[in-house]
Write an enzyme that holds these catalytic residues in place. Structure first.
Site, PDB file in Angstrom:
ATOM      1  N   ASP A 254      59.368   3.771  62.643  1.00  0.00           N
ATOM      2  CA  ASP A 254      58.673   4.539  63.483  1.00  0.00           C
ATOM      3  C   ASP A 254      57.154   4.645  62.817  1.00  0.00           C
ATOM      4  OD1 ASP A 254      57.921   5.796  66.029  1.00  0.00           O
ATOM      5  OD2 ASP A 254      58.882   7.693  65.356  1.00  0.00           O
ATOM      6  N   LYS A 256      53.345   4.904  62.933  1.00  0.00           N
ATOM      7  CA  LYS A 256      52.392   4.799  63.911  1.00  0.00           C
ATOM      8  C   LYS A 256      51.308   5.878  63.225  1.00  0.00           C
ATOM      9  CE  LYS A 256      54.967   8.030  66.682  1.00  0.00           C
ATOM     10  NZ  LYS A 256      55.643   8.457  67.876  1.00  0.00           N
ATOM     11  N   ASN A 259      52.243   9.519  62.881  1.00  0.00           N
ATOM     12  CA  ASN A 259      53.195   9.956  61.639  1.00  0.00           C
ATOM     13  C   ASN A 259      52.528   9.824  60.124  1.00  0.00           C
ATOM     14  OD1 ASN A 259      55.018  10.537  63.557  1.00  0.00           O
ATOM     15  ND2 ASN A 259      56.201   8.658  63.505  1.00  0.00           N
ATOM     16  N   ASP A 272      57.929  12.736  59.819  1.00  0.00           N
ATOM     17  CA  ASP A 272      58.624  12.665  60.861  1.00  0.00           C
ATOM     18  C   ASP A 272      59.864  11.351  60.599  1.00  0.00           C
ATOM     19  OD1 ASP A 272      59.713  12.510  63.197  1.00  0.00           O
ATOM     20  OD2 ASP A 272      57.886  12.411  64.176  1.00  0.00           O
ATOM     21  N   THR A 291      56.164   4.638  73.543  1.00  0.00           N
ATOM     22  CA  THR A 291      55.515   3.413  73.769  1.00  0.00           C
ATOM     23  C   THR A 291      55.894   2.526  72.540  1.00  0.00           C
ATOM     24  OG1 THR A 291      53.448   2.300  73.219  1.00  0.00           O
ATOM     25  CG2 THR A 291      53.698   4.768  73.151  1.00  0.00           C
TER      26      THR A 291
HETATM   27  N1  LIG Z   1      54.378  18.618  57.181  1.00  0.00           N
HETATM   28  C1  LIG Z   1      53.369  18.817  58.139  1.00  0.00           C
HETATM   29  N2  LIG Z   1      52.165  19.264  57.837  1.00  0.00           N
HETATM   30  C2  LIG Z   1      51.221  19.471  58.479  1.00  0.00           C
HETATM   31  N3  LIG Z   1      51.453  19.367  60.086  1.00  0.00           N
HETATM   32  C3  LIG Z   1      52.425  18.833  60.459  1.00  0.00           C
HETATM   33  C4  LIG Z   1      53.567  18.690  59.393  1.00  0.00           C
HETATM   34  N4  LIG Z   1      54.476  18.000  60.105  1.00  0.00           N
HETATM   35  C5  LIG Z   1      54.293  17.783  61.375  1.00  0.00           C
HETATM   36  N5  LIG Z   1      52.848  18.442  61.560  1.00  0.00           N
HETATM   37  C6  LIG Z   1      51.975  18.767  62.698  1.00  0.00           C
HETATM   38  O1  LIG Z   1      53.050  18.702  63.859  1.00  0.00           O
HETATM   39  C7  LIG Z   1      52.831  17.743  64.887  1.00  0.00           C
HETATM   40  C8  LIG Z   1      54.129  17.692  65.416  1.00  0.00           C
HETATM   41  O2  LIG Z   1      55.086  16.877  64.484  1.00  0.00           O
HETATM   42  P1  LIG Z   1      56.464  16.151  64.671  1.00  0.00           P
HETATM   43  O3  LIG Z   1      56.851  15.627  63.313  1.00  0.00           O
HETATM   44  O4  LIG Z   1      57.442  17.400  65.158  1.00  0.00           O
HETATM   45  O5  LIG Z   1      56.420  15.285  66.084  1.00  0.00           O
HETATM   46  P2  LIG Z   1      55.528  14.429  66.605  1.00  0.00           P
HETATM   47  O6  LIG Z   1      55.825  13.267  65.636  1.00  0.00           O
HETATM   48  O7  LIG Z   1      54.228  14.513  66.564  1.00  0.00           O
HETATM   49  O8  LIG Z   1      56.424  14.280  67.821  1.00  0.00           O
HETATM   50  P3  LIG Z   1      57.594  13.301  68.279  1.00  0.00           P
HETATM   51  O9  LIG Z   1      58.729  13.563  67.275  1.00  0.00           O
HETATM   52  O10 LIG Z   1      57.870  13.916  69.456  1.00  0.00           O
HETATM   53  O11 LIG Z   1      56.951  11.832  68.282  1.00  0.00           O
HETATM   54  C9  LIG Z   1      52.258  16.536  63.949  1.00  0.00           C
HETATM   55  O12 LIG Z   1      51.819  15.804  65.015  1.00  0.00           O
HETATM   56  C10 LIG Z   1      51.296  17.269  63.030  1.00  0.00           C
HETATM   57  O13 LIG Z   1      50.178  17.548  64.010  1.00  0.00           O
END
Ligand SMILES: Nc1ncnc2c1ncn2[C@@H]1O[C@H](COP(=O)(O)OP(=O)(O)OP(=O)(O)O)[C@@H](O)[C@H]1O
Length: 475
Positions: A254, A256, A259, A272, A291
């Site tokens: 995944d 992109k 992430n 993620d 996407t």
């Molecule tokens: N370890 C981290 N430190 C700082 N910010 C984080 C961290 N992990 C996630 N975030 C913030 O939270 C947002 C959401 O993260 P998350 O990993 O839940 O989902 P996502 O990848 O954005 O969404 P999806 O899983 O739906 O594609 C991220 O885009 C980032 O801005």
């Protein structure tokens, strides 16, 4: 629209100029996203999650994880890596089937007993943390900036709603598997997991707080990045992917810009691992949130796939960073998939010959001909590529302090979360019931009688947390 996703409409994509891209596994079924195509008929939908793997190494934390049926046809590449892992005694015991098991080594504290290093045995609960800001939102919940009251340490707390996960049993197993992967991975460019807690309603992952925000935001504001900048982040990703493939045995799948986060110094933090990627399986969804822009053709065709898919995605990501758009785009999913499968790669005139060659080799539709399609052999070829001519791999690998990242985030005070979108950071931490409540109902750490999430709880050792917080290794 008959959306049956386990999150609110209000939690869907937000407009940041460049819109965020959800992963394809957020989709209920193949029919939700594919118009019929002769090419795709009778192909199994393989938008499954990472291949399970195991990690052993010095910390001895083998993971025996479920391999999703949809990717149970393991291809040559994985089999090859499998034998490599087996030789290293990293191979999971296949006979255990869907079981899930994590052996806690001496580097970890059994269960959720924090403070054991100081001789104090007590359970960590969410009430040990105070909530500071919202950092972002994912498919299954929010990510909050939290501070541990006793130590003042900051963490990114990812919340996952149990109810959302219970809708689909497989998702529970996957969540546990993903948690186990996060727990076992120790690498300078991969997000670290410090605690995993739960209460009656939610699971909580306490992750390394990537203070520099998303590479996505930097790309959105700059439109495109220069080759030295892209090659720097690509090099850190090469190290992270190599670790995942060769040590942990995981296909990341995944990759992109969304992430890729940055830490306080500007180094990349890959985050993620798919925890929030799968929708509930109501079967009626006609809405596509994902996407495929970074996905390899073999995944989109429903073919068995291996580690080579991550190298395709690296190519698509680098193309995006260098030009401001992924290599194959379109107005809808079907168009993008067709382009990925059939259209020749077009490279803009303004990128260097080195970049053109690198992208062409990574974005080969045939996995075996792709750079990275033959690991571990291809790994040294990747490193030696002229695209990485400015990279000192040895220094980068040990995160040598003399290596200064090209984007150094401006941070006046980490609790201000200045590198995160106002959209989130300005959100009020609302009272209970509003959907953004501070967990309080189960602050004593008592869980529901249902043991679905038994063994989810985890606490890293104090020394590991301390070293990680001070950037002095612990990998
Ligand atoms: N370890 C981290 N430190 C700082 N910010 C984080 C961290 N992990 C996630 N975030 C913030 O939270 C947002 C959401 O993260 P998350 O990993 O839940 O989902 P996502 O990848 O954005 O969404 P999806 O899983 O739906 O594609 C991220 O885009 C980032 O801005």
């Amino acid at each position: 629209m008959a959306a049956v996703f386990a999150f609110d409409e209000s939690e869907m994509d937000m407009d940041f100029g460049r819109s965020r891209r959800r992963s394809v596994s957020s989709v209920n079924s193949r029919e939700d996203i594919w118009a019929p195509s002769p090419l795709m008929d009778d192909q199994p939908f393989a938008a499954s999650e990472h291949l399970a793997g195991s990690y052993n190494g010095s910390n001895s934390i083998p993971i025996i994880a479920e391999v999703d049926e949809a990717v149970s046809e393991i291809t040559d590449g994985v089999a090859k890596m499998g034998s490599y892992l087996k030789n290293q005694q990293f191979m999971p015991d296949d006979s255990l089937g869907t079981s899930y098991q994590v052996d806690i080594s001496s580097d970890y504290i059994d269960s959720n007993l924090a403070g054991i290093a100081d001789g104090i045995k007590r359970k960590m609960t969410t009430s040990d943390f105070e909530y500071i800001k919202v950092l972002g939102k994912g498919a299954y919940g929010k990510v909050l900036l939290v501070r541990e009251k006793a130590t003042g340490r900051l963490y990114a707390q990812k919340q996952l709603k149990k109810a959302s996960m219970m809708v689909r049993k497989k998702l529970v197993e996957q969540t546990k598997t993903e948690r186990a992967i996060l727990e076992s991975v120790r690498h300078p460019y991969i997000v670290k997991l410090f605690y995993a807690l739960q209460d009656q309603h939610r699971l909580y992952l306490f992750l390394e707080y990537a203070q520099g925000g998303e590479l996505f935001s930097h790309l959105a504001s700059e439109k495109m990045l220069s080759e030295p900048v892209v090659s720097f982040y690509a090099a850190e990703l090469v190290l992270a992917l190599t670790h995942l493939h060769t040590v942990v045995g995981v296909v990341y799948r995944d990759l992109k810009p969304e992430n890729c986060l940055l830490d306080s110094q500007g180094h990349l933090v890959l985050t993620d691992f798919g925890l929030s990627k799968v929708s509930s399986d109501g079967g009626e969804c006609k809405t596509f949130l994902g996407t495929p822009e970074y996905m390899a053709p073999e995944i989109l065709l429903g073919k068995p796939y291996d580690f080579a898919v991550d190298w395709w995605s690296l190519g698509a990501l680098c193309y995006d960073l260098l030009t401001g758009t992924p290599p194959f785009t379109g107005n809808n999913y079907k168009r993008i998939v067709e382009k990925i499968q059939k259209t020749k790669l077009v490279l803009p005139y303004y990128i260097t010959a080195e970049a053109k060659d690198f992208l062409t080799r990574l974005l080969r539709k045939e996995p075996k001909k792709r750079l990275g399609g033959n690991i571990p052999d291809d790994l040294s070829t990747i490193r030696k590529h002229r695209f990485f001519r400015r990279i000192d791999w040895a220094k980068l690998e040990r995160r040598d302090p003399s290596v200064v990242p090209p984007i150094v985030p401006i941070i006046t005070n980490p609790i201000l979360a200045e590198n995160f979108s106002d959209e989130f950071t300005s959100m009020a931490l609302s009272p209970p019931g509003s959907g953004l409540e501070i967990p309080g109902a189960d602050q004593n750490g008592s869980y529901s009688k249902d043991d679905t999430f038994a063994n989810f709880t985890f606490t890293a050792s104090n020394s590991f947390i301390e070293n990680a917080m001070n950037n002095v290794g612990g990998y």
